[in-house]
Design a protein around this motif. Structure first.
Motif, mmCIF file in Angstrom:
data_model
loop_
_atom_site.group_PDB
_atom_site.id
_atom_site.type_symbol
_atom_site.label_atom_id
_atom_site.label_comp_id
_atom_site.label_asym_id
_atom_site.label_seq_id
_atom_site.Cartn_x
_atom_site.Cartn_y
_atom_site.Cartn_z
ATOM 1 N N PHE A 69 0.834 -1.200 0.000
ATOM 2 C CA PHE A 69 0.000 0.000 0.000
ATOM 3 C C PHE A 69 0.870 1.252 0.000
ATOM 4 C CE2 PHE A 69 -4.512 1.157 0.907
ATOM 5 C CZ PHE A 69 -4.356 2.535 0.846
ATOM 6 N N GLU A 70 1.973 1.205 0.722
ATOM 7 C CA GLU A 70 2.853 2.373 0.794
ATOM 8 C C GLU A 70 3.536 2.655 -0.544
ATOM 9 O OE1 GLU A 70 2.881 4.456 3.265
ATOM 10 O OE2 GLU A 70 1.419 3.160 4.242
ATOM 11 N N ILE A 71 3.735 1.611 -1.346
ATOM 12 C CA ILE A 71 4.356 1.807 -2.663
ATOM 13 C C ILE A 71 3.417 2.578 -3.582
ATOM 14 C CG2 ILE A 71 5.171 0.612 -4.741
ATOM 15 C CD1 ILE A 71 6.208 -1.606 -2.870
ATOM 16 N N SER A 72 2.129 2.308 -3.464
ATOM 17 C CA SER A 72 1.138 3.031 -4.268
ATOM 18 C C SER A 72 0.013 3.493 -3.348
ATOM 19 C CB SER A 72 0.572 2.128 -5.372
ATOM 20 O OG SER A 72 -0.390 2.830 -6.132
ATOM 21 N N PRO A 73 0.131 4.693 -2.775
ATOM 22 C CA PRO A 73 -0.858 5.178 -1.817
ATOM 23 C C PRO A 73 -2.269 5.308 -2.373
ATOM 24 C CG PRO A 73 1.159 6.471 -1.700
ATOM 25 C CD PRO A 73 1.266 5.609 -2.917
ATOM 26 N N ARG A 74 -2.420 5.209 -3.704
ATOM 27 C CA ARG A 74 -3.770 5.236 -4.266
ATOM 28 C C ARG A 74 -4.592 4.050 -3.806
ATOM 29 N NH1 ARG A 74 -3.152 5.380 -10.499
ATOM 30 N NH2 ARG A 74 -5.366 4.856 -10.358
ATOM 31 N N GLY A 75 -3.926 3.045 -3.261
ATOM 32 C CA GLY A 75 -4.657 1.908 -2.718
ATOM 33 C C GLY A 75 -4.855 0.795 -3.717
ATOM 34 N N PHE A 76 -5.829 -0.059 -3.428
ATOM 35 C CA PHE A 76 -6.137 -1.206 -4.270
ATOM 36 C C PHE A 76 -7.562 -1.079 -4.783
ATOM 37 C CE2 PHE A 76 -3.092 -2.934 -1.109
ATOM 38 C CZ PHE A 76 -2.070 -3.265 -1.965
ATOM 39 N N TYR A 77 -7.746 -1.330 -6.054
ATOM 40 C CA TYR A 77 -9.067 -1.219 -6.664
ATOM 41 C C TYR A 77 -10.057 -2.193 -6.028
ATOM 42 C CZ TYR A 77 -12.613 -1.479 -10.378
ATOM 43 O OH TYR A 77 -13.782 -1.494 -11.097
ATOM 44 N N GLY A 78 -9.601 -3.362 -5.685
ATOM 45 C CA GLY A 78 -10.468 -4.356 -5.062
ATOM 46 C C GLY A 78 -9.651 -5.326 -4.247
ATOM 47 N N ASP A 79 -10.319 -6.151 -3.456
ATOM 48 C CA ASP A 79 -9.609 -7.096 -2.600
ATOM 49 C C ASP A 79 -8.819 -8.105 -3.418
ATOM 50 O OD1 ASP A 79 -12.183 -7.952 -3.412
ATOM 51 O OD2 ASP A 79 -12.199 -9.530 -1.902
ATOM 52 N N GLN A 80 -9.351 -8.499 -4.585
ATOM 53 C CA GLN A 80 -8.607 -9.471 -5.390
ATOM 54 C C GLN A 80 -7.397 -8.835 -6.066
ATOM 55 O OE1 GLN A 80 -11.933 -10.787 -7.687
ATOM 56 N NE2 GLN A 80 -11.364 -9.612 -9.490
#
Length: 269
Positions: free
Chosen positions: A217-228
């Motif tokens: 998450f810290e590498i891309s603070p935009r987060g994750f689009y979904g759990d998968q």
């Protein structure tokens, strides 16, 4: 909303299919907005008790603020928590870290099931002992996620590569590889669908799985689009044993060749 009751219903079906297993409803009660949520849970718990000789329907109330990934996701807005069918609530990601409190309750394995997934038989039980790390179903090949084109452009492929930017963006992938260097390196693996996931709780705790997710998450603070998305990217660490489950355990992927062609194009099949 409708996912609440559907999740409770699928737990009844799981218990019918696997009588020796315990069913646990993983949620965040602090986010129960509808006044009938508790009443609905109590109703299903009563049905469960009557149907299964007094067994109790478990409830795991996740404290979002106690887990770095969930805390950060709860603060992320926009596309990164939006799905084509609506908004991803933070509790949709809770299965990624549920192994910790479930291990504390004495469970060696967690079998996560989406509320829209039904088993056709009980043969999944034979797969559980084979899961040394994470067990899941292969959805689409790495070529769909990586930056080099697979073949003719496919509608939506650009969105897929943005969704999986941690492996499709060369600069971000370099950072992911650097983060995984001490754990044997990193390889872009098949994406998975999180409709059904098996976790080896004790193993995940031993390798710092939650910390690894937070690191990504810290590498891309935009987060994750979904759990998968988060699960797919996390599985690339080379020291994480992945057991690929038969596609029949997820009806959306029963015909994986067709699924891949629609998603990535004929050249990816």
């Amino acid at each position: 909303g409708t996912q609440f009751a559907a999740s409770l219903l699928i737990l009844l079906h799981v218990k019918e299919t696997f009588p020796a297993w315990d069913a646990v409803f993983v949620t965040a009660k602090s986010r129960w907005k509808h006044r009938e949520c508790q009443a609905v849970f109590d109703k299903f718990a009563g049905i469960y008790r009557e149907s299964f000789a007094g067994d109790e329907l478990g409830l795991l109330d996740i404290a979002v603020g106690e887990y770095q990934v969930l805390r950060r996701l709860s603060q992320t807005s926009g596309k990164e928590t939006d799905h084509s069918r609506g908004h991803w609530p933070v509790e949709a990601y809770a299965h990624l870290i549920a192994f910790e409190p479930l291990l504390a309750r004495g469970y060696d394995y967690t079998v996560y099931v989406d509320p829209d997934l039904f088993f056709f038989d009980d043969s999944l039980a034979a797969e559980i002992p084979r899961v040394r790390g994470v067990g899941c179903i292969s959805a689409i090949p790495p070529a769909c996620l990586e930056s080099s084109p697979v073949g003719a452009p496919v509608r939506g492929l650009k969105d897929i590569r943005d969704e999986y930017r941690l492996v499709s963006d060369r600069s971000l992938l370099d950072q992911v590889r650097a983060a995984a260097a001490k754990s044997g390196g990193y390889t872009v693996r098949n994406s998975t669908n999180s409709g059904l996931v098996v976790y080896n709780n004790r193993w995940l705790a031993s390798v710092g799985w939650s910390a690894w997710l937070a690191q990504l998450f810290e590498i891309s603070p935009r987060g994750f689009y979904g759990d998968q998305t988060a699960l797919t990217v996390a599985l690339g660490r080379n020291d994480i044993p992945v057991h690929w489950l038969p596609s029949r355990f997820n009806v959306a992927l029963t015909f994986p060749r067709s699924y891949v062609q629609i998603t990535c194009g004929a050249d990816a099949v």
